[in-house]
Write an enzyme that holds these catalytic residues in place. Sequence first.
Site, PDB file in Angstrom:
ATOM      1  N   ARG A  49      14.334   4.210  13.855  1.00  0.00           N
ATOM      2  CA  ARG A  49      13.528   4.948  12.873  1.00  0.00           C
ATOM      3  C   ARG A  49      14.413   5.749  11.914  1.00  0.00           C
ATOM      4  NH1 ARG A  49      11.734   9.835  13.448  1.00  0.00           N
ATOM      5  NH2 ARG A  49      11.390   9.795  15.700  1.00  0.00           N
ATOM      6  N   TYR A 101      -5.074  -0.014  -7.835  1.00  0.00           N
ATOM      7  CA  TYR A 101      -5.366  -0.366  -6.450  1.00  0.00           C
ATOM      8  C   TYR A 101      -6.200   0.738  -5.791  1.00  0.00           C
ATOM      9  CZ  TYR A 101      -4.697  -1.810  -1.643  1.00  0.00           C
ATOM     10  OH  TYR A 101      -4.922  -2.195  -0.352  1.00  0.00           O
ATOM     11  N   ASP A 172       3.791   0.332  -9.801  1.00  0.00           N
ATOM     12  CA  ASP A 172       3.377  -0.588  -8.747  1.00  0.00           C
ATOM     13  C   ASP A 172       3.532  -1.994  -9.333  1.00  0.00           C
ATOM     14  OD1 ASP A 172       2.065  -2.238  -6.939  1.00  0.00           O
ATOM     15  OD2 ASP A 172       0.603  -0.690  -6.382  1.00  0.00           O
ATOM     16  N   LYS A 197       1.851  -8.996   0.078  1.00  0.00           N
ATOM     17  CA  LYS A 197       1.318  -9.958  -0.879  1.00  0.00           C
ATOM     18  C   LYS A 197       2.344 -11.060  -1.159  1.00  0.00           C
ATOM     19  CE  LYS A 197      -1.954  -6.932  -0.726  1.00  0.00           C
ATOM     20  NZ  LYS A 197      -2.059  -5.812  -1.661  1.00  0.00           N
TER      21      LYS A 197
HETATM   22  C1  LIG Z   1      -2.195  -4.464  -1.512  1.00  0.00           C
HETATM   23  C2  LIG Z   1      -1.713  -3.545  -2.554  1.00  0.00           C
HETATM   24  C3  LIG Z   1      -1.188  -2.295  -2.220  1.00  0.00           C
HETATM   25  C4  LIG Z   1      -1.160  -1.786  -0.798  1.00  0.00           C
HETATM   26  O1  LIG Z   1      -0.308  -2.533   0.011  1.00  0.00           O
HETATM   27  P1  LIG Z   1      -0.544  -2.724   1.595  1.00  0.00           P
HETATM   28  O2  LIG Z   1       0.615  -3.549   1.997  1.00  0.00           O
HETATM   29  O3  LIG Z   1      -1.878  -3.369   1.773  1.00  0.00           O
HETATM   30  O4  LIG Z   1      -0.525  -1.351   2.204  1.00  0.00           O
HETATM   31  C5  LIG Z   1      -0.736  -1.486  -3.240  1.00  0.00           C
HETATM   32  N1  LIG Z   1      -0.781  -1.889  -4.529  1.00  0.00           N
HETATM   33  C6  LIG Z   1      -1.268  -3.083  -4.884  1.00  0.00           C
HETATM   34  C7  LIG Z   1      -1.297  -3.469  -6.326  1.00  0.00           C
HETATM   35  C8  LIG Z   1      -1.747  -3.954  -3.922  1.00  0.00           C
HETATM   36  O5  LIG Z   1      -2.258  -5.143  -4.288  1.00  0.00           O
END
Ligand SMILES: *Cc1c(COP(=O)(O)O)cnc(C)c1O
Length: 377
Positions: A49, A101, A172, A197
Site C-alpha cells: 500500500r 460523469y 477526465d 474502460k
Molecule cells: C467510468 C468513468 C469514471 C469512473 O471510473 P470507475 O473506474 O468506474 O470508477 C470516471 N469518468 C468517466 C468519464 C467514466 O466513464
Amino acid sequence: MTGHNADDDLAMESWLVSAGRDRRPGSPLNVPPIPASNFVFGERRAYSRDDGTAGWEALEEIVGGLEGGFSVSFASGMAGIAAIFDQLPAGSLIALPDDCYQGVAGLVEAGRLRGRWEVRRLAVPDTAGWIQACGEADLLWLESPSNPLLQVADLDAICAAPRKAGATLCVDNTFATPLNQRPLALGADLSVQSATKYIGGHSDLLCGVVTAREAGWLERLRHARELGGATPGTLEAFLAVRGARTLAVRLERAQANAQILAERLAEHPQVGLTRYPGLASHPTHAAARRQLAGFGTIISFDVRGEAGDADRVCGALRLIQHATSLGAVESTIERRASIPGQEHLPPTLLRLSVGIEAVEDLWADLDRALRSSAADR
Ligand SMILES: *Cc1c(COP(=O)(O)O)cnc(C)c1O
C-alpha cells in the site's frame, strides 16, 4: 501518432506493446500478478500500500508514457478522482461541467452539501466561461468528450488561460483515451483514466490511473493512495496491462465502426438526434477535429417516441449487449436517463459504446431493433 515521452521516440502503438516489461535475462515477458502485501525488509518495498508493486508499476509506466507524465494507479477511476478532490483545501471553488460523469457530479455534490467546497457548473462549450473560471477556481475539472452528450471542450484555449495561483486543471480523459488526446501536453496538470474502460477493454476489471505533468503531484497522489488505501487489485492491474497491449487496434476498429454507425443512425427514420463528434452536424465537431486524433467509440442518439420505445430497442437487440459502461470489445447500450443522477437527460437518449464486432452485424442488429420497436408501438 506522436511519441510519448522525451527519451523514446516510439509511436504510441509500439509503446503500448513494449513498455512495462522486466527486461532482465530469464524474466517472464510480462510482469506476473504479484499477490503481496509485504516484502522482506532490506529493499525498496516493505508494504505494497505504501510502496507499490512491480505489477502496478508496469501499468503506470504504460499509461504514464501515453499521457506524457507520471502515473499513479488506483482501485478504480473514482478512487483516483476522489484522491484528487481530497487534496482541495476547505472552502475551495470547483468549476465542473454541466455534462459529466455522474459519479464525479455526485462526489462533488456530496462534498458541497457537507460544506467542503463551492461549485460552479459550466457548459462544456462555454470557452469564455471556462477561461474566466481559470482565474477564479481552485480546481478546474474538465471532461472531454463529455458523458453522455459528447461535447468537446476547447482544451487548447482553456489549458493555456492564466490560472489562479495554486489552481489545478484536471481533464477526465477516459472517453478520448491518451491515443486520441493528451491533455498534459496542452498544459493540464492532471489527466484521469478510468482504466475500467478502454485500457482494460474487456469489461472484467475496475481500475483507475491518474497522470500528473509534474513530480510534485506524483508524490501527493501516492501519499493519497497510501492514506486512502484505494490500491489497485493485483489481478486487476495485471489484466489492465494485458488489455492495454491491444488498445490501439481495438480503438482503431471500434471508432471506424462508430463513424459508420453514427452516419447511418443520423439518417434512420426511427432516430431523432444523433450525437457523435465525428458528424459534421455535431455542435462541437470543429473542436473535435482540431483536438482529437479520433472521434471515439461512443454515440448518443434519441429514439423517436417515448422512454418505453427506447427501452424496447434495448430489449430487442441481440448482438449489442444491454449493459452499462463502455470502452470494451463488445458493444453495449443503455438508456442514460434511467441511471440515478441522469434524469435530466432526454428520456429516449441511448448511449451506445461501439465495440470491435463486424460493423454490418452491428448495423443489422440496430436497424432491426429500431424497426421492431416502432412496429410494436
Ligand atoms: C467510468 C468513468 C469514471 C469512473 O471510473 P470507475 O473506474 O468506474 O470508477 C470516471 N469518468 C468517466 C468519464 C467514466 O466513464
